[in-house]
Scaffold this motif. Structure first.
Motif, PDB file in Angstrom:
ATOM      1  N   VAL A  64       0.828  -1.056  -0.052  1.00 37.37           N
ATOM      2  CA  VAL A  64       0.105  -0.039  -0.022  1.00 37.37           C
ATOM      3  C   VAL A  64       0.775   1.238  -0.051  1.00 37.37           C
ATOM      4  N   ALA A  65       1.694   1.368   0.833  1.00 38.98           N
ATOM      5  CA  ALA A  65       2.882   2.327   0.824  1.00 38.98           C
ATOM      6  C   ALA A  65       3.456   2.714  -0.605  1.00 38.98           C
ATOM      7  N   GLY A  66       3.802   1.559  -1.266  1.00 44.15           N
ATOM      8  CA  GLY A  66       4.223   1.962  -2.609  1.00 44.15           C
ATOM      9  C   GLY A  66       3.030   2.497  -3.505  1.00 44.15           C
ATOM     10  N   CYS A  67       1.982   2.150  -3.368  1.00 45.15           N
ATOM     11  CA  CYS A  67       0.819   2.685  -4.032  1.00 45.15           C
ATOM     12  C   CYS A  67       0.502   4.077  -3.832  1.00 45.15           C
ATOM     13  N   ILE A  68       0.796   4.908  -2.700  1.00 41.36           N
ATOM     14  CA  ILE A  68       0.317   6.118  -2.114  1.00 41.36           C
ATOM     15  C   ILE A  68       1.323   7.074  -2.063  1.00 41.36           C
ATOM     16  N   GLY A  69       2.499   7.102  -2.880  1.00 47.59           N
ATOM     17  CA  GLY A  69       3.448   7.899  -2.610  1.00 47.59           C
ATOM     18  C   GLY A  69       3.267   9.511  -2.600  1.00 47.59           C
ATOM     19  N   GLY A  70       2.280   9.700  -3.170  1.00 44.09           N
ATOM     20  CA  GLY A  70       1.964  11.288  -3.209  1.00 44.09           C
ATOM     21  C   GLY A  70       1.332  12.169  -1.966  1.00 44.09           C
ATOM     22  N   CYS A  71       0.940  11.101  -0.939  1.00 44.68           N
ATOM     23  CA  CYS A  71       0.368  11.600   0.213  1.00 44.68           C
ATOM     24  C   CYS A  71       1.321  12.143   1.225  1.00 44.68           C
ATOM     25  N   ALA A  72       0.676  13.066   2.229  1.00 50.90           N
ATOM     26  CA  ALA A  72       1.699  13.460   2.940  1.00 50.90           C
ATOM     27  C   ALA A  72       2.282  12.605   3.919  1.00 50.90           C
ATOM     28  N   ARG A  75      -1.120   3.483   6.719  1.00 49.40           N
ATOM     29  CA  ARG A  75      -0.399   2.156   7.067  1.00 49.40           C
ATOM     30  C   ARG A  75      -1.012   1.508   8.367  1.00 49.40           C
ATOM     31  N   VAL A  76      -1.174   2.461   9.142  1.00 51.43           N
ATOM     32  CA  VAL A  76      -1.844   1.949  10.582  1.00 51.43           C
ATOM     33  C   VAL A  76      -3.183   1.140  10.123  1.00 51.43           C
ATOM     34  N   CYS A  77      -3.858   1.763   9.459  1.00 51.94           N
ATOM     35  CA  CYS A  77      -5.448   1.200   9.086  1.00 51.94           C
ATOM     36  C   CYS A  77      -5.054   0.055   8.413  1.00 51.94           C
ATOM     37  N   VAL A  78      -4.248  -0.255   7.438  1.00 54.75           N
ATOM     38  CA  VAL A  78      -3.775  -1.294   6.657  1.00 54.75           C
ATOM     39  C   VAL A  78      -3.475  -2.436   7.428  1.00 54.75           C
ATOM     40  N   LEU A 109      -7.304 -10.372  -0.316  1.00 53.86           N
ATOM     41  CA  LEU A 109      -6.836  -9.655  -1.285  1.00 53.86           C
ATOM     42  C   LEU A 109      -6.801  -8.162  -0.752  1.00 53.86           C
ATOM     43  N   VAL A 110      -5.803  -7.205  -1.156  1.00 51.27           N
ATOM     44  CA  VAL A 110      -5.583  -5.804  -0.867  1.00 51.27           C
ATOM     45  C   VAL A 110      -5.708  -5.247  -2.039  1.00 51.27           C
ATOM     46  N   ARG A 111      -6.825  -4.196  -2.139  1.00 51.69           N
ATOM     47  CA  ARG A 111      -6.644  -3.288  -3.127  1.00 51.69           C
ATOM     48  C   ARG A 111      -6.518  -2.184  -3.029  1.00 51.69           C
ATOM     49  N   VAL A 112      -6.120  -1.322  -3.852  1.00 51.79           N
ATOM     50  CA  VAL A 112      -5.748   0.263  -3.440  1.00 51.79           C
ATOM     51  C   VAL A 112      -6.226   0.766  -4.952  1.00 51.79           C
ATOM     52  N   VAL A 113      -7.294   1.687  -4.601  1.00 53.53           N
ATOM     53  CA  VAL A 113      -7.831   2.577  -5.636  1.00 53.53           C
ATOM     54  C   VAL A 113      -7.562   4.057  -5.375  1.00 53.53           C
ATOM     55  N   LEU A 114      -6.805   4.874  -6.283  1.00 52.16           N
ATOM     56  CA  LEU A 114      -6.486   6.027  -6.111  1.00 52.16           C
ATOM     57  C   LEU A 114      -6.884   6.923  -7.046  1.00 52.16           C
ATOM     58  N   ASN A 115      -7.326   8.102  -6.870  1.00 55.00           N
ATOM     59  CA  ASN A 115      -7.759   8.880  -7.652  1.00 55.00           C
ATOM     60  C   ASN A 115      -7.324  10.364  -7.234  1.00 55.00           C
TER      61      ASN A 115
END
Length: 135
Positions: free
Chosen positions: A20-28, A36-39, A57-63
């Motif tokens: 998940v961390a690799g998918c959300i690189g643009g977040c503060a 990460r705590v929630c995951v 399955l873990v899915r990350v949907v980012l817009n």
């Protein structure tokens, strides 16, 4: 949208967090920590309730404004907020999720089990910096 299957093992918690961390690189950074705590909490619940031999399955949907993280598992147990006693060593994870995420819930899925999801309104590092300077 990015998805990854994980085996039912304790090592999956750290691997799911890293995925998940690799998918959300643009977040503060602070928000990424909350995510990460929630995951960790959702994956830990999936591990506890997924039948032996099954994967999840873990899915990350980012817009541009929201990140949604889903944990799909084969358990029919529906997670809910509970009120643990002071001496209980379990039962607080969803309280963390409830406090940190903008929203969370449980949905049906095709096949056995359910989807537990969390959403976060994306904040960039610049937005967090500006928030700190507003009187």
């Amino acid at each position: 949208m990015n998805s990854r299957m994980f085996p039912r093992s304790a090592a999956a918690v750290g691997r799911a967090r890293a995925f998940v961390a690799g998918c959300i690189g643009g977040c503060a950074a602070e928000q990424a920590d909350d995510i990460r705590v929630c995951v960790s909490e959702l994956v830990t619940n999936a591990l506890q309730h997924t039948p032996t031999g099954r994967r999840f399955l873990v899915r990350v949907v980012l817009n541009e404004s929201v990140v949604r993280i889903e944990v799909h598992d084969a358990s029919s147990d529906t997670p809910h907020l509970c009120t643990p006693a002071d001496t209980d060593d379990r039962g607080r994870g969803l309280h963390l999720v409830d406090a940190l995420a903008d929203d969370w819930g449980v949905s049906d899925r095709t096949g056995p089990g359910k989807v537990v999801w969390v959403t976060f309104k994306i904040r960039t590092a610049a937005e967090v910096t500006c928030e700190r300077h507003i009187p």
